[in-house]
Design a protein around this motif. Structure first.
Motif, mmCIF file in Angstrom:
data_model
loop_
_atom_site.group_PDB
_atom_site.id
_atom_site.type_symbol
_atom_site.label_atom_id
_atom_site.label_comp_id
_atom_site.label_asym_id
_atom_site.label_seq_id
_atom_site.Cartn_x
_atom_site.Cartn_y
_atom_site.Cartn_z
ATOM 1 N N ILE A 108 0.381 -1.082 -0.039
ATOM 2 C CA ILE A 108 0.152 -0.122 -0.847
ATOM 3 C C ILE A 108 0.713 1.014 -0.466
ATOM 4 O O ILE A 108 -0.076 1.982 -0.394
ATOM 5 C CB ILE A 108 -1.012 0.231 1.062
ATOM 6 N N TYR A 109 2.273 0.862 0.673
ATOM 7 C CA TYR A 109 2.872 2.104 0.836
ATOM 8 C C TYR A 109 3.847 2.761 -0.252
ATOM 9 O O TYR A 109 4.889 3.582 -0.498
ATOM 10 C CB TYR A 109 4.014 2.656 2.092
ATOM 11 N N GLU A 110 4.108 2.013 -1.267
ATOM 12 C CA GLU A 110 4.713 1.669 -2.473
ATOM 13 C C GLU A 110 4.931 2.982 -3.375
ATOM 14 O O GLU A 110 6.345 3.365 -3.856
ATOM 15 C CB GLU A 110 4.516 0.664 -3.927
ATOM 16 N N LYS A 111 4.083 3.435 -3.106
ATOM 17 C CA LYS A 111 4.614 5.144 -3.733
ATOM 18 C C LYS A 111 5.410 5.806 -2.922
ATOM 19 O O LYS A 111 6.164 7.199 -2.841
ATOM 20 C CB LYS A 111 3.578 5.748 -4.119
ATOM 21 N N VAL A 112 5.278 5.577 -1.440
ATOM 22 C CA VAL A 112 5.987 6.463 -0.687
ATOM 23 C C VAL A 112 7.567 5.763 -0.173
ATOM 24 O O VAL A 112 7.908 5.226 1.146
ATOM 25 C CB VAL A 112 5.219 6.663 0.479
ATOM 26 N N THR A 117 2.146 -15.966 -4.247
ATOM 27 C CA THR A 117 2.202 -15.092 -3.625
ATOM 28 C C THR A 117 0.189 -13.603 -3.771
ATOM 29 O O THR A 117 0.276 -14.084 -5.151
ATOM 30 C CB THR A 117 3.281 -13.297 -3.930
ATOM 31 N N ILE A 118 -0.228 -12.822 -2.451
ATOM 32 C CA ILE A 118 -0.653 -12.098 -3.058
ATOM 33 C C ILE A 118 -1.096 -11.304 -2.539
ATOM 34 O O ILE A 118 -0.098 -10.939 -1.953
ATOM 35 C CB ILE A 118 -2.134 -12.698 -2.178
ATOM 36 N N VAL A 119 -0.849 -9.905 -3.985
ATOM 37 C CA VAL A 119 -0.675 -8.501 -3.892
ATOM 38 C C VAL A 119 -1.720 -7.462 -3.691
ATOM 39 O O VAL A 119 -3.003 -8.134 -3.648
ATOM 40 C CB VAL A 119 0.323 -7.806 -5.286
ATOM 41 N N ILE A 120 -1.329 -6.959 -2.242
ATOM 42 C CA ILE A 120 -2.482 -6.074 -1.871
ATOM 43 C C ILE A 120 -2.507 -4.727 -1.837
ATOM 44 O O ILE A 120 -0.908 -4.206 -1.679
ATOM 45 C CB ILE A 120 -2.869 -6.292 0.273
ATOM 46 N N ASN A 121 -2.704 -4.387 -2.862
ATOM 47 C CA ASN A 121 -2.758 -2.709 -2.781
ATOM 48 C C ASN A 121 -3.937 -1.994 -2.653
ATOM 49 O O ASN A 121 -4.973 -2.524 -2.634
ATOM 50 C CB ASN A 121 -1.998 -2.412 -3.831
ATOM 51 N N GLY A 122 -3.890 -0.435 -2.803
ATOM 52 C CA GLY A 122 -5.029 0.489 -2.866
ATOM 53 C C GLY A 122 -4.891 1.739 -3.251
ATOM 54 O O GLY A 122 -3.916 2.296 -3.873
ATOM 55 N N PHE A 123 -6.056 2.747 -2.844
ATOM 56 C CA PHE A 123 -5.764 3.982 -3.560
ATOM 57 C C PHE A 123 -5.706 5.346 -2.240
ATOM 58 O O PHE A 123 -5.497 6.131 -2.223
ATOM 59 C CB PHE A 123 -6.894 4.121 -4.237
ATOM 60 N N SER A 124 -5.995 4.472 -0.779
ATOM 61 C CA SER A 124 -6.015 5.309 0.237
ATOM 62 C C SER A 124 -4.635 6.256 0.081
ATOM 63 O O SER A 124 -4.826 7.157 0.697
ATOM 64 C CB SER A 124 -5.699 4.323 1.463
ATOM 65 N N LYS A 125 -3.354 5.614 -0.036
ATOM 66 C CA LYS A 125 -2.302 6.433 0.301
ATOM 67 C C LYS A 125 -2.061 7.930 -0.933
ATOM 68 O O LYS A 125 -1.458 8.107 -1.106
ATOM 69 C CB LYS A 125 -0.889 5.423 0.276
ATOM 70 N N SER A 126 -1.436 6.023 -1.813
ATOM 71 C CA SER A 126 -1.141 6.875 -3.324
ATOM 72 C C SER A 126 -1.752 8.328 -4.584
ATOM 73 O O SER A 126 -1.671 9.264 -4.871
ATOM 74 C CB SER A 126 -0.924 5.753 -4.376
#
Ligand code: PMP
Ligand code: GLU
Length: 401
Positions: A207-211, A231-240
């Motif tokens: 989730i913090y990939e961009k930071v 692998t299950i990749v988890i990501n989202g729009f909250s932080k980026s």
């Protein structure tokens, strides 16, 4: 009779401390108290206006009905494009499930994979929610500690020693909340080697990939097909995209059995995520030229540099420099045993409580992340509030005796 009201499952978990503290600070502010909150990790910039325009268009066009459970196809397609372009990961839209935030995606993954008593390895300090979600899914969290003196890096010998025949999943989180550690390619290769050796699944919370400041984020799933398949990749729009309130996150898996299991779970639990928020997320990814995250990063970087320098200038506090995310995670153990205006600071909980009551500064106790010698400060707040909050903390520490 009373002790039969709640399930053992619920009695076994605690509410999210990060959210509890943030709610408390919010209530204090509402009642007119001037609180500075270093609580929840929530970017301080508004959701970009082109994304809001996407949501308005969705309303005007009547995009207000159920969508496919896993999210409308065009959104899953642009998520696939993003994963390919930015993370070197190739998925098909049916391998993406869009949920109500990354938190929900994570829960869906654990709930779909875990049998009672399966063991799930988590590295501490960890994000507070992992432990309780593992318990909610019936499994058992197994914590492998990392140490500040070792830069919170994984001790691979210790890690391998904790694997048993019940271990099923490893959760990794890079960039890490709360330490800011970003795993190197070599570290990811070593995690992948161990996962393959013991036939484990990996949940990779990105989730913090961009930071990230000086290091590059690499998804473990991009190393090779074998590790990608487990692998299950988890990501989202909250932080980026500063979309915390919109509640859109997703998981990606190349294992079609896992994808359909998660879809099945979500079809009974929530159905699709909010259709308007989905359109906003679609707009976020399909008009990326409108939004320059580098400008945000340079602001986070100057806040990080300031907060780490200031915390280290306090004689009772020491803080390592995070490589990513927007948290400082200082060691406050030298404050233990001291008193503020006669109030004893035994541990991190006392530190946070007395600091909030006496100085009106909200920070999160390290025990929520598995280490009571620390506190966590989110520096995703305005520069002005940060300066004010830090000077209150300094004043607090200077008056400990
Ligand atoms: N993972 C980590 C490490 C987090 O800090 C958070 C908190 N935002 C999440 C997942 C969940 O994010 P959200 O549910 O807002 O998408
Ligand atoms: N993930 C953020 C944090 O750690 C937001 C609050 C939460 O969901 O826990 O503070």
């Amino acid at each position: 009779m009373e002790n039969r009201v709640l399930s053992d499952r619920v009695l076994n978990i605690t509410a999210s401390v990060t959210l509890a503290i943030t709610n408390k600070a919010r209530e204090m502010k509402k009642s007119g108290i001037e609180v500075i909150s270093f609580g929840a990790g929530e970017p301080d910039f508004d959701t970009p206006s082109y994304i809001k325009a996407g949501a308005k268009r969705a309303l005007d066009e009547g995009f207000t009905k159920y969508t496919a459970t896993s999210g409308f196809l065009e959104l899953r397609s642009v998520i696939c494009d993003k994963l390919l372009k930015e993370n070197n990961l190739s998925y098909k839209p049916n391998q993406i499930i869009v949920s109500n935030g990354a938190k929900h995606a994570l829960f869906n993954a654990l709930f779909s994979l875990c049998n009672p008593w399966d063991e799930v390895i988590v590295f501490s300090p960890y994000w507070v929610t992992y432990i309780d979600q593992i318990k909610m899914s019936g499994a058992v969290p197994v914590v492998v500690e990392t140490e500040k003196n070792n830069g919170f890096r994984i001790d691979f010998t210790k890690f391998e020693e904790r694997i048993t025949d019940k271990t099923k999943i490893i959760i990794i989180n890079s960039p890490n909340n709360p330490t800011g550690v970003v795993y190197s390619l070599d570290e990811l290769k070593e995690i992948a080697r161990i996962a393959k050796k013991y036939n484990l699944y990996v949940i990779s919370d990105e989730i913090y990939e961009k930071v990230v400041y000086s290091k590059k984020h690499i998804s473990i799933a991009s190393l090779d097909d074998d590790i990608k398949n487990r692998t299950i990749v988890i990501n989202g729009f909250s932080k980026s995209f500063s979309m915390t309130g919109w509640r859109i996150g997703y998981l990606a898996t190349s294992n079609n059995n896992i994808a359909s299991a998660v879809n099945k779970v979500q079809s009974h639990m929530t159905s699709n995520a909010n259709s308007i928020a989905q359109k906003a997320a679609f707009t976020a990814l399909s008009h990326d030229c409108d939004f320059d995250f580098n400008a945000i990063i340079s602001k986070f970087l100057s806040k990080r540099n300031y907060i780490v320098k200031e915390l280290n200038s306090m004689s009772l506090i020491s803080c390592s420099e995070p490589d990513g995310a927007f948290y400082a995670f200082p060691d406050i153990s030298k404050c233990f045993g001291k008193k503020y205006k006669g109030r004893l600071i035994k541990d991190d909980l006392d530190f946070c409580e007395v600091l909030l009551e006496e100085k009106k500064v909200a920070v999160v106790p390290g025990s929520a992340f598995g280490d009571k010698n620390f506190i966590r400060l989110s520096y995703a707040l305005s520069f002005e509030d940060m300066l004010n909050g830090i000077s209150r903390i300094e004043d607090f520490c200077n008056n400990l005796e």
